[in-house]
Motif scaffolding. Structure first.
Motif, mmCIF file in Angstrom:
data_model
loop_
_atom_site.group_PDB
_atom_site.id
_atom_site.type_symbol
_atom_site.label_atom_id
_atom_site.label_comp_id
_atom_site.label_asym_id
_atom_site.label_seq_id
_atom_site.Cartn_x
_atom_site.Cartn_y
_atom_site.Cartn_z
ATOM 1 N N LYS A 1 -13.405 19.248 35.488
ATOM 2 C CA LYS A 1 -12.293 20.178 35.227
ATOM 3 C C LYS A 1 -10.956 19.482 35.418
ATOM 4 O O LYS A 1 -10.012 19.695 34.639
ATOM 5 N N ASP B 1 -7.509 22.541 32.825
ATOM 6 C CA ASP B 1 -8.091 23.879 32.889
ATOM 7 C C ASP B 1 -8.429 24.451 31.513
ATOM 8 O O ASP B 1 -9.527 24.990 31.309
ATOM 9 N N ASP B 2 -7.498 24.352 30.572
ATOM 10 C CA ASP B 2 -7.708 24.990 29.269
ATOM 11 C C ASP B 2 -8.883 24.377 28.521
ATOM 12 O O ASP B 2 -9.732 25.099 27.982
ATOM 13 N N TYR B 3 -8.933 23.044 28.484
ATOM 14 C CA TYR B 3 -10.018 22.392 27.750
ATOM 15 C C TYR B 3 -11.347 22.651 28.453
ATOM 16 O O TYR B 3 -12.364 22.917 27.798
ATOM 17 N N ASN C 1 -12.216 25.201 30.267
ATOM 18 C CA ASN C 1 -12.660 26.579 30.035
ATOM 19 C C ASN C 1 -13.241 26.746 28.636
ATOM 20 O O ASN C 1 -14.227 27.465 28.445
ATOM 21 N N ALA C 2 -12.638 26.081 27.650
ATOM 22 C CA ALA C 2 -13.178 26.147 26.293
ATOM 23 C C ALA C 2 -14.549 25.471 26.229
ATOM 24 O O ALA C 2 -15.483 25.980 25.584
#
Length: 259
Positions: free
Chosen positions: A63, A68-70, A72-73
């Motif tokens: 992570k 965070d964004d990548y 989570n995807a």
């Protein structure tokens, strides 16, 4: 939560639950007796978010490396392909390293899969059964002519991660020591021994040939066979140093002599 239809709706419900593109299962109704797509979408999102959060707890170094964004995807894509097989969320993610390794958008970052493998093994070691490591002095009580025939019993928490990437350094700076000013060369392979002789999981960078030596011992080969295997592949292999590392780390719980 909406009620699940009584026929074959449970299978449809489970399939749709992890697929954001799936529609609301037929027959799914809310407390008012009406079709409940909004309720189902809220419940589905909560389930997926919970699974993604569980993955983030298990793979914090991944992570950190991805953001965070990548992450989570990526986690959502994993959840859609790999539904949990156990209600215990801390065991969710066994297939994550393989998924990362085969995920086309990450093919330029081949070290990520080994980072995930190390983090997964760390979790297994943390929750492994407690057992007292063997006293290194046990070998001293074995006749010299029999030492080569010794076989070792691995501690339940012992794990080995062999990587052609600096996997230990990557995990250190992205999980355990985020403030460390460590220069990392992606050209440096690292093999890591993991043990938990007491409460905490310990990580050790193995010496040249130490990974081959430990893997052979853990597979049931005798001390003499494992040493010969490591020496054949690494001229700089030191039996005394590598054996000392394994014993002092608590990687084994006992020995038997192959007579």
């Amino acid at each position: 939560m909406p009620s699940i239809p009584p026929s074959n709706g449970a299978a449809e419900f489970g399939s749709a639950l992890l697929d954001p593109e799936a529609g609301t299962p037929d027959g799914l109704i809310g407390p008012d007796g009406l079709h409940a797509p909004k309720r189902f979408n809220v419940y589905r999102n909560n389930v997926i978010v919970s699974l993604c959060e569980a993955l983030g707890e298990t793979f914090p170094a991944i992570k950190s490396l991805l953001g965070d964004d990548y992450f989570n995807a990526l986690a959502r894509a994993f959840v859609a392909r790999h539904p949990p097989q156990s209600p215990v969320l801390m065991w969710y993610g066994a297939e994550f390293a393989g998924f990362v390794d085969a995920f086309p958008p990450l093919e330029s970052y081949p070290y990520l899969a080994d980072v995930a493998r190390l983090e997964w093994h760390w979790l297994q070691a943390y929750h492994a059964a407690d057992k007292t490591p063997m006293d290194p002095g046990v070998l001293g009580g074995i006749a010299p002519e029999e030492v080569g025939a010794v076989r070792f019993e691995a501690h339940p928490a012992t794990a080995l991660v062999i990587s052609r990437w600096p996997v230990l350094d990557l995990v250190r700076v992205n999980r355990f020591e985020p403030e460390a000013n460590l220069e990392i060369s992606l050209q440096e392979p690292q093999s890591v021994l993991m043990t938990r002789p007491e409460l905490d999981v310990d990580l050790y960078l193995l010496r040249p040939g130490g990974d081959i030596f430990l893997k052979a011992l853990s597979s049931g080969e005798t001390l003499g066979e494992a040493a010969a295997r490591a020496q054949a592949e690494f001229a700089e292999f030191s039996l005394s140093d590598c054996l000392s590392d394994c014993l002092s780390s608590g990687a084994f719980t006992g020995v038997e002599i192959d007579r």
